[in-house]
Design an enzyme around this catalytic site. Structure first.
Site, mmCIF file in Angstrom:
data_model
loop_
_atom_site.group_PDB
_atom_site.id
_atom_site.type_symbol
_atom_site.label_atom_id
_atom_site.label_comp_id
_atom_site.label_asym_id
_atom_site.label_seq_id
_atom_site.Cartn_x
_atom_site.Cartn_y
_atom_site.Cartn_z
ATOM 1 N N CYS A 7 0.868 -1.184 0.000
ATOM 2 C CA CYS A 7 0.000 0.000 0.000
ATOM 3 C C CYS A 7 0.906 1.236 0.000
ATOM 4 O O CYS A 7 2.089 1.144 -0.328
ATOM 5 C CB CYS A 7 -0.980 -0.011 1.171
ATOM 6 S SG CYS A 7 -0.226 0.028 2.811
ATOM 7 N N ARG A 13 -3.374 -0.580 5.408
ATOM 8 C CA ARG A 13 -3.968 -1.678 4.638
ATOM 9 C C ARG A 13 -3.063 -2.896 4.500
ATOM 10 O O ARG A 13 -3.483 -4.023 4.799
ATOM 11 C CB ARG A 13 -4.373 -1.170 3.237
ATOM 12 C CG ARG A 13 -5.514 -0.184 3.274
ATOM 13 C CD ARG A 13 -5.665 0.558 1.958
ATOM 14 N NE ARG A 13 -4.531 1.461 1.729
ATOM 15 C CZ ARG A 13 -4.370 2.208 0.640
ATOM 16 N NH1 ARG A 13 -5.269 2.156 -0.325
ATOM 17 N NH2 ARG A 13 -3.330 3.007 0.523
ATOM 18 N N ASP A 123 -8.503 3.900 1.087
ATOM 19 C CA ASP A 123 -7.496 4.231 2.085
ATOM 20 C C ASP A 123 -8.166 4.607 3.407
ATOM 21 O O ASP A 123 -8.795 5.662 3.514
ATOM 22 C CB ASP A 123 -6.663 5.402 1.556
ATOM 23 C CG ASP A 123 -5.476 5.688 2.446
ATOM 24 O OD1 ASP A 123 -5.475 5.202 3.594
ATOM 25 O OD2 ASP A 123 -4.565 6.379 1.983
#
Ligand code: 4NP
Length: 148
Positions: A7, A13, A123
């Site tokens: 990420c 994440r 996100d």
């Protein structure tokens, strides 16, 4: 098989993706490796975001031992599959190589769970949707295990 989850910051994440996949590897007795990295240098050496740690805890997955690192060119050789969270991660990674064998390894992780939808993991650093992120990643990791 060696999998790398990628990420932007490697604190929200991809640490969850790594933790989820590590648990599935264990549950299924697979001889696989998993790691994670960020495209940016923003959080190198940091622990996962407290909200990701909490989301892992709620689902029985402890990610607090992870530390953020930045994606490096050598990762193209060290891993068989490089799973990115969104299209921006994809272009950042793709811009680091012109080797087709490397590019073939890079894929949106949600393509595994929701094929053909070009779906991105939103996100959660800004929108706080950590539990949605967990569910999407868990579903996609399950499909990765099932198809291999
Ligand atoms: P991640 O989330 O890419 O899922 O780790 C983010 C973490 C940090 C920032 C952005 C996204 N940041 O701008 O610092």
């Amino acid at each position: 098989m060696r999998l790398l989850m990628v990420c932007l910051g490697n604190i929200c994440r991809s640490p969850l993706a790594e933790g989820i996949m590590r648990e599935k590897i264990k549950e299924n007795g697979l001889d696989w490796e998993v790691d994670s990295a960020g495209t940016s240098s923003y959080h190198i050496g940091e622990k996962p975001d407290p909200r990701s740690i909490e989301t892992g805890d709620l689902n029985g997955i402890d990610i607090r031992g992870q530390r953020a690192r930045q994606f490096k060119r050598i990762d193209f050789d060290l891993f068989d599959k490089i799973y990115v969270m969104d299209n921006s991660n994809y272009s950042d990674i793709a811009s680091m190589t012109d080797n087709l064998k490397h590019l073939e390894k890079v894929k949106l992780i949600l393509e595994e769970g929701y094929p053909g939808e070009n779906r991105e993991v939103p996100d959660p650093y800004w929108n706080n949707r950590f539990s949605d992120v967990f569910q999407m990643l868990d579903h996609s990791c399950e499909q990765i295990v099932l198809k291999n």
